[in-house]
Design a protein around this motif. Structure first.
Motif, PDB file in Angstrom:
ATOM      1  N   ASP A 216       0.831  -1.195   0.000  1.00  0.00           N
ATOM      2  CA  ASP A 216       0.000   0.000   0.000  1.00  0.00           C
ATOM      3  C   ASP A 216       0.868   1.247   0.000  1.00  0.00           C
ATOM      4  O   ASP A 216       0.475   2.284  -0.500  1.00  0.00           O
ATOM      5  CB  ASP A 216      -0.909   0.019   1.235  1.00  0.00           C
ATOM      6  CG  ASP A 216      -1.837  -1.177   1.259  1.00  0.00           C
ATOM      7  OD1 ASP A 216      -2.563  -1.372   0.265  1.00  0.00           O
ATOM      8  OD2 ASP A 216      -1.817  -1.928   2.251  1.00  0.00           O
ATOM      9  N   SER A 217       2.041   1.129   0.630  1.00  0.00           N
ATOM     10  CA  SER A 217       2.952   2.270   0.604  1.00  0.00           C
ATOM     11  C   SER A 217       4.396   1.784   0.659  1.00  0.00           C
ATOM     12  O   SER A 217       4.653   0.626   0.981  1.00  0.00           O
ATOM     13  CB  SER A 217       2.655   3.230   1.756  1.00  0.00           C
ATOM     14  OG  SER A 217       2.600   2.524   2.958  1.00  0.00           O
ATOM     15  N   PHE A 218       5.294   2.685   0.321  1.00  0.00           N
ATOM     16  CA  PHE A 218       6.706   2.343   0.208  1.00  0.00           C
ATOM     17  C   PHE A 218       7.530   3.358   0.973  1.00  0.00           C
ATOM     18  O   PHE A 218       7.284   4.553   0.877  1.00  0.00           O
ATOM     19  CB  PHE A 218       7.156   2.375  -1.263  1.00  0.00           C
ATOM     20  CG  PHE A 218       6.344   1.501  -2.159  1.00  0.00           C
ATOM     21  CD1 PHE A 218       6.740   0.203  -2.428  1.00  0.00           C
ATOM     22  CD2 PHE A 218       5.170   1.981  -2.742  1.00  0.00           C
ATOM     23  CE1 PHE A 218       5.990  -0.614  -3.255  1.00  0.00           C
ATOM     24  CE2 PHE A 218       4.416   1.172  -3.566  1.00  0.00           C
ATOM     25  CZ  PHE A 218       4.820  -0.132  -3.830  1.00  0.00           C
ATOM     26  N   THR A 219       8.530   2.870   1.713  1.00  0.00           N
ATOM     27  CA  THR A 219       9.515   3.778   2.289  1.00  0.00           C
ATOM     28  C   THR A 219      10.867   3.340   1.750  1.00  0.00           C
ATOM     29  O   THR A 219      11.167   2.146   1.701  1.00  0.00           O
ATOM     30  CB  THR A 219       9.502   3.734   3.824  1.00  0.00           C
ATOM     31  OG1 THR A 219       8.272   4.270   4.284  1.00  0.00           O
ATOM     32  CG2 THR A 219      10.650   4.544   4.408  1.00  0.00           C
ATOM     33  N   VAL A 220      11.645   4.317   1.311  1.00  0.00           N
ATOM     34  CA  VAL A 220      12.937   3.994   0.725  1.00  0.00           C
ATOM     35  C   VAL A 220      14.046   4.458   1.657  1.00  0.00           C
ATOM     36  O   VAL A 220      14.064   5.610   2.079  1.00  0.00           O
ATOM     37  CB  VAL A 220      13.095   4.674  -0.651  1.00  0.00           C
ATOM     38  CG1 VAL A 220      14.389   4.202  -1.303  1.00  0.00           C
ATOM     39  CG2 VAL A 220      11.903   4.376  -1.528  1.00  0.00           C
ATOM     40  N   LEU A 221      14.947   3.541   1.965  1.00  0.00           N
ATOM     41  CA  LEU A 221      16.110   3.884   2.777  1.00  0.00           C
ATOM     42  C   LEU A 221      17.336   3.954   1.884  1.00  0.00           C
ATOM     43  O   LEU A 221      17.504   3.145   0.974  1.00  0.00           O
ATOM     44  CB  LEU A 221      16.367   2.826   3.851  1.00  0.00           C
ATOM     45  CG  LEU A 221      15.499   2.808   5.100  1.00  0.00           C
ATOM     46  CD1 LEU A 221      16.024   1.741   6.052  1.00  0.00           C
ATOM     47  CD2 LEU A 221      15.484   4.161   5.788  1.00  0.00           C
ATOM     48  N   ASN A 222      18.189   4.930   2.164  1.00  0.00           N
ATOM     49  CA  ASN A 222      19.437   5.029   1.448  1.00  0.00           C
ATOM     50  C   ASN A 222      20.526   5.434   2.428  1.00  0.00           C
ATOM     51  O   ASN A 222      20.436   6.484   3.053  1.00  0.00           O
ATOM     52  CB  ASN A 222      19.314   6.058   0.320  1.00  0.00           C
ATOM     53  CG  ASN A 222      20.582   6.127  -0.505  1.00  0.00           C
ATOM     54  OD1 ASN A 222      21.276   5.125  -0.651  1.00  0.00           O
ATOM     55  ND2 ASN A 222      20.889   7.303  -1.014  1.00  0.00           N
ATOM     56  N   ARG A 223      21.514   4.568   2.586  1.00  0.00           N
ATOM     57  CA  ARG A 223      22.627   4.833   3.491  1.00  0.00           C
ATOM     58  C   ARG A 223      22.168   5.350   4.855  1.00  0.00           C
ATOM     59  O   ARG A 223      22.661   6.343   5.361  1.00  0.00           O
ATOM     60  CB  ARG A 223      23.599   5.813   2.844  1.00  0.00           C
ATOM     61  CG  ARG A 223      24.178   5.243   1.536  1.00  0.00           C
ATOM     62  CD  ARG A 223      25.031   6.256   0.790  1.00  0.00           C
ATOM     63  NE  ARG A 223      26.172   6.716   1.573  1.00  0.00           N
ATOM     64  CZ  ARG A 223      27.284   6.027   1.776  1.00  0.00           C
ATOM     65  NH1 ARG A 223      27.409   4.829   1.245  1.00  0.00           N
ATOM     66  NH2 ARG A 223      28.267   6.519   2.481  1.00  0.00           N
ATOM     67  N   GLY A 224      21.191   4.660   5.417  1.00  0.00           N
ATOM     68  CA  GLY A 224      20.765   4.976   6.768  1.00  0.00           C
ATOM     69  C   GLY A 224      19.749   6.097   6.877  1.00  0.00           C
ATOM     70  O   GLY A 224      19.276   6.400   7.966  1.00  0.00           O
ATOM     71  N   GLN A 225      19.414   6.724   5.744  1.00  0.00           N
ATOM     72  CA  GLN A 225      18.438   7.808   5.806  1.00  0.00           C
ATOM     73  C   GLN A 225      17.219   7.486   4.957  1.00  0.00           C
ATOM     74  O   GLN A 225      17.315   6.780   3.951  1.00  0.00           O
ATOM     75  CB  GLN A 225      19.073   9.113   5.337  1.00  0.00           C
ATOM     76  CG  GLN A 225      20.091   9.620   6.345  1.00  0.00           C
ATOM     77  CD  GLN A 225      20.715  10.929   5.921  1.00  0.00           C
ATOM     78  OE1 GLN A 225      21.362  10.994   4.884  1.00  0.00           O
ATOM     79  NE2 GLN A 225      20.503  11.957   6.710  1.00  0.00           N
TER      80      GLN A 225
END
Ligand SMILES: Nc1ncnc2c1ncn2[C@@H]1O[C@H](COP(=O)(O)OP(=O)(O)O)[C@@H](O)[C@H]1O
Ligand SMILES: [Mg+2]
Lengths: 262, 378
Positions: A216-225
């Motif tokens: 339903d939703s997406f959260t994207v992590l990149n290098r800890g953020q």
């Protein structure tokens, strides 16, 4: 406020000595949604879900369950609140039986002669076999050692266990990594069923074909953020792919393989 | 995994083994589930050997049996504690020193401070268990291998035992304590001598066992150490096999990180196990002081190794997570039979250690070859 969040991380950071595993991450899990966590290897996904699961206390920031700030001292406390996790390493003991693993830490107890509290092995065996059968894994004998199972079977065991105990929230860290098509499909179906029963799900995967249809939703992590959270309506499959590890390169490769000029 | 495989997860079809095949129970599987089978087989072998070579020497007469059963019982008490601890993934090398130290904790207060025997015995158990707690706390706190932490305590306690006995008794032995223990009704009932004399009188009057010149049977009761061993072994075996605590011990020893993640109180389990091994060592010490009548600074020397050997012969993995209390008890039995049995044969008893070392090696190879494969998932 219309939004009803079951788990919330607010500006959470997690340090391991000098390593900054998470930096000011905010993540909100709506009640009854499937929330997909994306990111490259080492982005901090596992650290994030271990924070949710009560393994790691946040170094800074706030963790709220049902809107109330709290600090889990151990995964047991999270489990007691119906938050169950399939860890990337599965948290299974190879030298123990299927049933003993299934109920490790949450053993069913009965009274022997109405007096001595003992583990209810009959119940444990039957439940473990049944729940594995629900996932399409046939074990005749629940006293079989987990060490003698295949990677896929173990993964299914860990998932079946979490589903059995995850009354409210189910956290899955790359649950389909060692699974074949059919079993992956089973897992996706299970996530779907869980959501239908009102369970909230956090799902980590590298496979956009798994992530996009179910989430339903997406959260994207990149290098800890965190790069942000996106509702499905606001983002296309291609954009999700783009945000996952090396997205644009992959698209280029697809095009090339399909004979189109990049 | 390559990027393509990762993205095209679908291409991995067939990675997992087919689901619908129902597994068959094999002899192999049975062996995996019953770690004590090796030790039971070993015990039968040892009985067989001595039956052939020392069968008519009196080793299997009632007094001979009590003799080796008592040796097995002392070690067995220690092995029961060591077994649970090793299944829980840790070692306690200070058990042997704890035996000597516990003896002094009983004898010195009784002989030199005028304490009643029962108070001194409670003091010894409390002191030993507090030391076990400290051992366990240091291990879980520092995350150092228990091997090294308890090695330190092996020296500390042995040294303290010597210091205390020298301080109080001006020597390495505190003697005269046996009578004081036997005079105390509680201590006598629990720890001194043997029990069940009526059974043996009965058997003697039936002519089933030999009678001495004075009319007493050759054996006048079951030494209490044997009863302690049986009770302790039965309780520990039950806990490991049937209870929730048993499942926790296995999980903690099998994979402490997994145990933590599924909500098992890892630290509490490990510390409790160290307390229990200290209890077992203290029980050994107290029974021995009651039996011999004195405490001495060298009591229990190297017993920790004998206990570990008995546990390993019993099928418990050195790496933890898998083992059997019943197996450990059979391991201890093998010890008793060999140690005493050899003196009934005309084999030079110097071979005793050679034999045990060989047994250990065999058991370790067997355990780790066979069961290591289960850990590796083969
Ligand atoms: N227990 C730990 N101690 C030290 N560093 C850790 C620990 N756990 C994770 N890390 C580090 O944190 C970073 C994020 O790891 P992780 O959360 O496992 O990433 P992901 O699951 O997204 O691949 C990595 O650099 C990793 O080395
Ligand atoms: Mg990870």
């Amino acid at each position: 406020m219309a939004d009803d969040f079951i788990l919330e991380l607010d500006n959470v950071s997690k340090y391991f000595g000098t390593v900054i595993a998470l930096k000011d991450v905010t993540l909100r899990l709506r009640r009854g949604e499937v929330h997909c966590l994306l990111g490259d290897n080492g982005a901090g996904k596992s650290t994030l879900i271990k924070t949710l699961a009560g393994v790691h206390p946040p170094s800074t920031g706030q963790y709220r369950v049902d809107g109330k700030a709290l600090a889990f001292r151990s995964p047991r406390e999270a489990l007691d609140m119906g938050i169950a996790t399939v860890y990337q390493d599965l948290a299974l003991v190879p030298l123990m039986s299927v049933a003993r693993n299934f109920f490790a830490g949450r053993e069913p107890v009965k009274k022997l002669f109405g007096l001595l509290p003992v583990m209810d092995m009959a119940h444990a065996n039957a439940t473990a076999v049944q729940k594995l059968a629900d996932m399409g894994i046939a074990v005749r004998d629940a006293s079989q050692l987990v060490g003698s199972m295949s990677g896929g079977e173990r993964q299914c065991l860990a998932i079946a266990r979490a589903i059995h105990f995850g009354a409210r929230v189910l956290i899955l860290d790359e649950p389909t990594a060692a699974l074949g098509v059919k079993q992956s499909c089973n897992v996706l179906k299970l996530i779907h069923t869980a959501r239908a029963r009102g369970i909230s799900v956090i799902f980590i995967t590298h496979n956009v074909h798994h992530a996009y249809p179910i989430a339903d939703s997406f959260t994207v992590l990149n290098r800890g953020q965190s790069l942000g959270t996106f509702a499905k309506a606001d983002i296309s499959k291609e954009a999700v792919l783009e945000m996952m590890a090396g997205g644009s390169e992959i698209q280029g490769l697809f095009d090339e393989l399909e004979g189109r000029a990049a | 995994m390559t990027v393509i495989e990762e993205t095209l997860g679908m291409s991995k079809a067939g990675d997992a083994s087919p689901d619908e095949r129902v597994r068959r129970l094999t002899a192999w599987h049975l062996l995996m589930g019953r770690p004590e089978l090796g030790a039971i087989a070993g015990a039968i072998l040892v009985f067989g050997l001595f039956g052939v070579f020392a069968g008519d020497s009196g080793m299997f007469a009632i007094d001979g049996v009590m003799n080796w059963a008592q040796v097995a019982a002392y070690l067995g008490i220690l092995a029961v504690g060591a077994c649970l601890l090793m299944v829980g993934g840790e070692f306690d090398l200070s058990m042997g020193s704890m035996i000597g130290f516990a003896g002094v904790m009983v004898a010195a207060p009784v002989m030199y401070l005028g304490w009643p025997a029962w108070v001194a015995v409670i003091f010894a158990f409390a002191g030993a268990m507090a030391l076990g707690l400290l051992n366990g706390y240091l291990v879980v706190r520092t995350k150092l291998p228990s091997f090294i932490v308890t090695l330190a305590f092996m020296f500390i306690l042995r040294g303290l035992t010597l210091v205390l006995s020298t301080y109080f008794a001006n020597g390495t032995i505190i003697s005269g304590v046996g009578d004081r223990l036997a005079d105390d009704p509680i201590v006598r009932t629990l720890f001194v001598g043997s029990t069940g004399a009526w059974i043996f009188h009965g058997l003697a009057s039936l002519g089933w066992i030999e009678v001495l010149a004075g009319g007493e049977p050759v054996v006048n009761g079951i030494p209490k150490v044997i009863l302690w061993w049986v009770v302790l072994g039965a309780v520990a075996a039950f806990v490991l096999a049937r209870t929730r605590a048993g499942n926790w011990i296995r999980t903690v020893g099998g994979d402490a990180n997994a145990a933590k993640n599924v909500g098992v109180p890892v630290k509490r389990v490990k510390i409790s196990l160290f307390v229990f091994t200290a209890f077992c060592a203290c029980l050994f010490g107290v029974l021995q002081v009651a039996d011999v009548g004195s405490a001495a600074a060298d009591r229990g020397l190297q017993k920790e190794f004998e206990a570990i050997i008995a546990v390993v012969i019993g099928g418990t993995l050195l790496t933890g997570g898998f083992g059997s209390v019943v197996g450990a008890c059979f391991g201890a039995l093998i010890f008793g039979v060999v140690q005493i049995g050899i003196s009934f044969t005309n084999i030079n008893s110097d071979w005793y250690r050679v034999f045990l070392g060989a047994m250990l090696l065999l058991a370790v190879l067997f355990n780790h070859y066979i069961r290591g494969r289960a850990a590796a998932g083969k």
